[in-house]
Design a protein around this motif. Structure first.
Motif, PDB file in Angstrom:
ATOM      1  N   MET A 112      26.021   6.330  -5.670  1.00  0.00           N
ATOM      2  CA  MET A 112      24.598   6.513  -5.102  1.00  0.00           C
ATOM      3  C   MET A 112      23.124   6.008  -5.454  1.00  0.00           C
ATOM      4  SD  MET A 112      23.114   9.851  -2.413  1.00  0.00           S
ATOM      5  CE  MET A 112      24.989  10.006  -1.682  1.00  0.00           C
ATOM      6  N   ASN A 113      22.764   4.727  -5.252  1.00  0.00           N
ATOM      7  CA  ASN A 113      21.540   4.869  -5.726  1.00  0.00           C
ATOM      8  C   ASN A 113      20.334   5.980  -5.357  1.00  0.00           C
ATOM      9  OD1 ASN A 113      20.319   3.714  -3.479  1.00  0.00           O
ATOM     10  ND2 ASN A 113      20.957   1.819  -4.259  1.00  0.00           N
ATOM     11  N   TRP A 114      19.005   5.491  -6.604  1.00  0.00           N
ATOM     12  CA  TRP A 114      18.023   6.368  -6.103  1.00  0.00           C
ATOM     13  C   TRP A 114      17.309   5.774  -4.748  1.00  0.00           C
ATOM     14  CZ3 TRP A 114      13.698   4.917  -5.626  1.00  0.00           C
ATOM     15  CH2 TRP A 114      12.987   3.212  -5.590  1.00  0.00           C
ATOM     16  N   GLN A 115      16.912   4.669  -4.127  1.00  0.00           N
ATOM     17  CA  GLN A 115      16.809   4.376  -3.167  1.00  0.00           C
ATOM     18  C   GLN A 115      17.085   5.385  -1.985  1.00  0.00           C
ATOM     19  OE1 GLN A 115      17.292   2.205  -5.188  1.00  0.00           O
ATOM     20  NE2 GLN A 115      16.029  -0.008  -5.136  1.00  0.00           N
ATOM     21  N   ARG A 116      18.344   5.492  -2.103  1.00  0.00           N
ATOM     22  CA  ARG A 116      19.689   6.054  -1.082  1.00  0.00           C
ATOM     23  C   ARG A 116      19.419   7.426  -0.958  1.00  0.00           C
ATOM     24  NH1 ARG A 116      25.335   2.898  -1.639  1.00  0.00           N
ATOM     25  NH2 ARG A 116      25.794   1.583  -0.315  1.00  0.00           N
ATOM     26  N   ILE A 117      18.975   7.495  -2.519  1.00  0.00           N
ATOM     27  CA  ILE A 117      18.843   9.589  -2.497  1.00  0.00           C
ATOM     28  C   ILE A 117      17.969   9.942  -1.897  1.00  0.00           C
ATOM     29  CG2 ILE A 117      18.683  10.846  -3.912  1.00  0.00           C
ATOM     30  CD1 ILE A 117      20.516   9.964  -5.972  1.00  0.00           C
ATOM     31  N   THR A 118      16.521   9.150  -2.637  1.00  0.00           N
ATOM     32  CA  THR A 118      15.578   8.923  -1.858  1.00  0.00           C
ATOM     33  C   THR A 118      15.177   8.935  -0.077  1.00  0.00           C
ATOM     34  OG1 THR A 118      14.727   7.991  -3.796  1.00  0.00           O
ATOM     35  CG2 THR A 118      12.851   8.431  -1.535  1.00  0.00           C
ATOM     36  N   LEU A 119      15.588   8.482   0.396  1.00  0.00           N
ATOM     37  CA  LEU A 119      15.613   8.142   2.109  1.00  0.00           C
ATOM     38  C   LEU A 119      16.304   9.555   2.726  1.00  0.00           C
ATOM     39  CD1 LEU A 119      15.770   6.759   4.504  1.00  0.00           C
ATOM     40  CD2 LEU A 119      17.711   5.261   4.362  1.00  0.00           C
ATOM     41  N   LEU A 120      17.930   9.677   2.056  1.00  0.00           N
ATOM     42  CA  LEU A 120      18.486  10.996   2.481  1.00  0.00           C
ATOM     43  C   LEU A 120      17.561  12.112   2.107  1.00  0.00           C
ATOM     44  CD1 LEU A 120      21.082  12.381   3.587  1.00  0.00           C
ATOM     45  CD2 LEU A 120      21.728  12.512   1.703  1.00  0.00           C
ATOM     46  N   VAL A 121      16.859  12.057   0.690  1.00  0.00           N
ATOM     47  CA  VAL A 121      15.926  13.184   1.221  1.00  0.00           C
ATOM     48  C   VAL A 121      14.450  13.758   1.953  1.00  0.00           C
ATOM     49  CG1 VAL A 121      14.921  14.697  -0.812  1.00  0.00           C
ATOM     50  CG2 VAL A 121      16.164  14.295  -1.246  1.00  0.00           C
ATOM     51  N   CYS A 122      14.140  12.948   2.190  1.00  0.00           N
ATOM     52  CA  CYS A 122      13.110  12.386   3.027  1.00  0.00           C
ATOM     53  C   CYS A 122      13.178  12.682   4.274  1.00  0.00           C
ATOM     54  CB  CYS A 122      12.291  11.254   3.047  1.00  0.00           C
ATOM     55  SG  CYS A 122      11.017  10.686   1.655  1.00  0.00           S
ATOM     56  N   SER A 123      15.045  12.244   4.900  1.00  0.00           N
ATOM     57  CA  SER A 123      14.956  12.478   6.252  1.00  0.00           C
ATOM     58  C   SER A 123      15.210  13.592   6.462  1.00  0.00           C
ATOM     59  CB  SER A 123      16.140  11.476   6.345  1.00  0.00           C
ATOM     60  OG  SER A 123      17.798  11.599   5.903  1.00  0.00           O
ATOM     61  N   LEU A 124      15.859  14.360   5.482  1.00  0.00           N
ATOM     62  CA  LEU A 124      16.333  16.256   5.587  1.00  0.00           C
ATOM     63  C   LEU A 124      14.744  16.738   5.343  1.00  0.00           C
ATOM     64  CD1 LEU A 124      19.029  15.618   2.905  1.00  0.00           C
ATOM     65  CD2 LEU A 124      19.772  16.280   5.702  1.00  0.00           C
ATOM     66  N   LEU A 125      14.422  16.525   4.633  1.00  0.00           N
ATOM     67  CA  LEU A 125      12.563  17.582   4.696  1.00  0.00           C
ATOM     68  C   LEU A 125      12.525  17.174   5.958  1.00  0.00           C
ATOM     69  CD1 LEU A 125      11.258  16.600   1.300  1.00  0.00           C
ATOM     70  CD2 LEU A 125      12.255  18.104   1.915  1.00  0.00           C
ATOM     71  N   PHE A 126      12.106  16.212   6.569  1.00  0.00           N
ATOM     72  CA  PHE A 126      11.496  15.894   7.863  1.00  0.00           C
ATOM     73  C   PHE A 126      12.094  16.449   8.746  1.00  0.00           C
ATOM     74  CE2 PHE A 126      11.533  13.184  12.147  1.00  0.00           C
ATOM     75  CZ  PHE A 126       9.897  13.868  12.241  1.00  0.00           C
ATOM     76  N   PHE A 185      27.113   8.268   2.948  1.00  0.00           N
ATOM     77  CA  PHE A 185      28.191   8.531   3.400  1.00  0.00           C
ATOM     78  C   PHE A 185      29.703   7.138   3.589  1.00  0.00           C
ATOM     79  CE2 PHE A 185      25.354  12.567   2.914  1.00  0.00           C
ATOM     80  CZ  PHE A 185      26.085  13.241   1.223  1.00  0.00           C
ATOM     81  N   GLY A 186      29.022   6.824   4.422  1.00  0.00           N
ATOM     82  CA  GLY A 186      29.243   5.996   4.707  1.00  0.00           C
ATOM     83  C   GLY A 186      29.262   6.244   6.481  1.00  0.00           C
ATOM     84  N   ARG A 187      29.489   5.759   7.654  1.00  0.00           N
ATOM     85  CA  ARG A 187      29.630   6.505   9.477  1.00  0.00           C
ATOM     86  C   ARG A 187      30.669   7.228   9.175  1.00  0.00           C
ATOM     87  NH1 ARG A 187      29.503   0.764   8.614  1.00  0.00           N
ATOM     88  NH2 ARG A 187      31.756   0.746  10.030  1.00  0.00           N
ATOM     89  N   GLY A 188      31.790   7.147   8.650  1.00  0.00           N
ATOM     90  CA  GLY A 188      33.280   8.456   9.581  1.00  0.00           C
ATOM     91  C   GLY A 188      32.179   9.864   9.123  1.00  0.00           C
TER      92      GLY A 188
END
Length: 412
Positions: free
Chosen positions: A1-15, A67-70
């Motif tokens: 998992m690259n840093w762009q995906r991690i950043t997107l996931l962290v921002c959406s979780l924080l929101f 993580f993939g759709r499933g």
């Protein structure tokens, strides 16, 4: 998992965390919230359903990318259940939870997954698909604005309108007891004296146009909305009009058709109407019309006023209650709202291979139908010049983004 995906996931979780796990106030016209297993029983369940769905769309997309759709769907549903469980046990305070929230959160996660799944089709559709998407987006615009026009209206039966009378209600249901003094209220050439503290409660039918003049001494020191004038129908205790105080602000709330869909109803706010020692006598004049509400406050020669035009640009207010009208944030969201509505039709119209004249003509038809015909038909305020500009700007921005996307594809 690259840093762009991690950043997107962290921002959406924080929101999602900020939106759902911060203390809130239960805004309702009833005294207590509905139970957890009651489906769509909350008085604001319509607004909550839309807000909860939209809130989990970015999270669903971020989970699908990470993580993939499933596994993303399972994780999104599990997060929703965890959040609603915390809210059910009072963490944080002032929050209400029910099974509808879990369902709408899961629906938002699924929408996010579908956006990721069909990302290429949405960004670079074929000419045939683009025509379908542009027609669908234009239809969606008309539907949303037609719903807004209908929801901003009131049901007025001029034949059943008589004079207001004092109500038998000993209190305002769902609200606190006003600690200021309402000296008297004048409406339809009738003067209602009101000795002592507490709200003045009347019953009767609101007309299409009504003017209420309320004289108030002292004030309430609480920050929550506390009615000083409460009007309900003869056979219904739900408020038709509330003139109240919230901190140092005066607020006006009127029952609209939006309440049938359990939407949040916009309020007229006069900032700092009670910003003084509280001992002076002030006069509040509220004028209610189908196309606008206005309030004027006068005390010791100092006058302040505010007006709320009921225009199509208020559609965003139905799905949230956190941002008040009249501030910088609400002005910014109103601009973004109209631009976002008209952006997709411009984006997909520029990619369906038709001539520019056909695209411009189709958009002009949608624009005229939505922004000119609907307000006139519904009897609300005409669309403002700023809202016309915002809609056109959103359409042009969509075309520009489509052209830029096509150029980048050609360069590759």
């Amino acid at each position: 998992m690259n840093w762009q995906r991690i950043t997107l996931l962290v921002c959406s979780l924080l929101f999602v965390a900020v939106a759902t796990l911060s203390p809130g106030a239960y805004q309702s016209s009833t005294a207590t919230p509905a139970g957890f297993w009651c489906f769509a029983c909350d008085p604001l369940s319509g607004s909550d359903a839309i807000a909860n769905t939209l809130m989990f769309v970015p999270l669903g997309a971020a989970l699908a990318i990470a993580f993939g759709r499933g596994r993303a769907l399972f994780t999104g549903v599990l997060l929703s259940i965890g959040i609603e469980t915390l809210q059910h046990f009072g963490i944080p305070s002032g929050r209400d939870s029910n099974i509808t929230d879990v369902m709408t959160n899961s629906l938002g996660t699924m929408f996010g997954l579908q956006i990721v799944r069909h990302w290429h089709t949405l960004i670079a559709p074929s000419a045939r698909t683009a025509r379908t998407l542009s027609a669908a987006s234009a239809s969606f615009i008309v539907f949303v604005l037609a719903l807004t026009a209908w929801a901003l209206g009131r049901d007025v039966n001029e034949q059943s309108i008589g004079n207001f009378e004092r109500s038998e209600l000993p209190f305002t249901p769902g609200f606190g007891w006003y600690h200021g003094y309402v000296l008297n209220t004048n409406v339809r050439q009738l003067d209602f004296e009101h000795p002592g503290d507490g709200p003045l409660i009347l019953k009767g039918e609101l007309a299409a146009v009504d003017t209420f003049t309320v004289r108030v001494a002292r004030r309430d020191e609480r920050n929550a909305l506390v009615p000083l004038l409460y009007i309900h129908k003869t056979n219904d205790t739900l408020p038709q009009l509330i003139v109240g105080q919230s901190g140092i602000d005066a607020r006006v709330r009127i029952a609209l058709r939006a309440a049938r869909l359990r939407f949040v109803v916009p309020e007229l706010i006069l900032p700092r109407a009670f910003a003084d020692s509280g001992k002076e006598i002030r006069t509040l004049e509220v004028v209610v019309r189908p196309e606008s509400w206005s309030i004027q406050s006068e005390r010791s020669g100092i006058t302040a006023s505010a007006t709320l035009p009921l225009t199509l640009g208020l559609g965003w207010t139905f799905v949230q209650g956190a941002i008040r009208l009249g501030g910088t944030a609400s002005a910014f969201i109103s601009i973004v709202w109209m631009c976002v509505l008209f952006f997709p039709v411009g984006f997909w119209s520029a990619q369906h291979g038709s001539r520019l004249g056909v695209v411009a003509g189709s958009f002009a038809f949608v624009l005229a139908t939505a922004l000119w015909v609907l307000p006139s038909y519904a009897g609300i305020a005409p669309t403002t010049l700023l809202e016309w500009v915002e809609a056109i700007a959103g359409f042009i921005a969509g075309i520009s983004c489509a052209r830029l996307t096509q150029r980048r594809r050609s360069a590759l």
